[in-house]
Design a protein around this motif. Structure first.
Motif, short mmCIF file in Angstrom:
data_model
loop_
_atom_site.label_atom_id
_atom_site.label_comp_id
_atom_site.label_asym_id
_atom_site.label_seq_id
_atom_site.Cartn_x
_atom_site.Cartn_y
_atom_site.Cartn_z
N UNK A 164 39.07 38.48 45.57
CA UNK A 164 39.20 37.79 45.50
C UNK A 164 40.02 37.61 43.67
N UNK A 165 40.72 36.27 43.85
CA UNK A 165 41.66 35.90 42.06
C UNK A 165 42.46 35.22 42.75
N UNK A 166 43.01 35.50 41.29
CA UNK A 166 44.41 33.76 40.92
C UNK A 166 45.82 35.13 41.12
N UNK B 50 57.48 32.89 36.79
CA UNK B 50 56.15 32.82 36.92
C UNK B 50 55.95 31.94 37.78
N UNK B 51 55.48 31.37 38.57
CA UNK B 51 54.34 30.37 38.96
C UNK B 51 53.14 30.64 38.69
N UNK B 52 52.57 29.05 39.33
CA UNK B 52 51.29 28.84 38.19
C UNK B 52 49.72 29.64 39.00
N UNK B 53 49.98 30.01 40.47
CA UNK B 53 48.95 30.66 40.74
C UNK B 53 48.67 29.80 41.75
N UNK B 54 47.71 31.16 42.75
CA UNK B 54 47.06 30.00 43.71
C UNK B 54 45.59 30.88 43.96
N UNK B 55 44.60 30.61 44.31
CA UNK B 55 43.33 30.97 44.54
C UNK B 55 43.38 31.66 45.48
#
Length: 126
Positions: free
Chosen positions: A93-95, A116-121
């Protein structure tokens, strides 16, 4: 300017699978590495997997914690990076972030990456 956009995150039960995608644009040259990082709750960002493609081949690297469960791949035609995640565990679990940079360092070295991208959870429940 290089842009990275992740997608594919979500919630899944332990033992399940997810595939993350990262659409990349604005980079040129074969000597461009791409990777996945994650930041788990209460922990620092860590490398998950990286890939370098060149000519007709590629090389990959994985963190020990995901080796054998995660697979990184790249579609040069689509300029898209993927992370296939199988047998997910709650500790996954994480971003999750995708990143890109010139292949000047080891694939799992954070300092290699400057886009870098913004992230996905990703959330894995037990």
């Amino acid at each position: 300017q290089v842009r990275m956009t992740e997608s594919g995150g979500g919630s899944v039960q332990a033992g399940g699978s997810l595939t993350l995608s990262c659409a990349a644009s604005g980079y040129t040259g074969d000597d461009y590495c791409m990777g996945w990082f994650r930041q788990r709750p209460g922990k620092e960002r860590e490398a998950v997997a990286g890939i370098a493609t060149y000519g007709g081949g590629s090389r990959t690297a994985y963190a020990d914690s995901v080796s054998g469960r995660f697979t990184v791949s790249k579609s040069s035609a689509k300029n898209t990076l993927y992370l296939q995640m199988n047998n997910l565990k709650p500790e996954d679990t994480g971003m999750y972030y995708c990143a890109g940079g010139k292949c000047t360092l080891a694939l799992l070295a954070g300092a290699l990456y400057n886009a870098w991208g913004q992230g996905t959870q990703v959330t894995v429940s037990s």
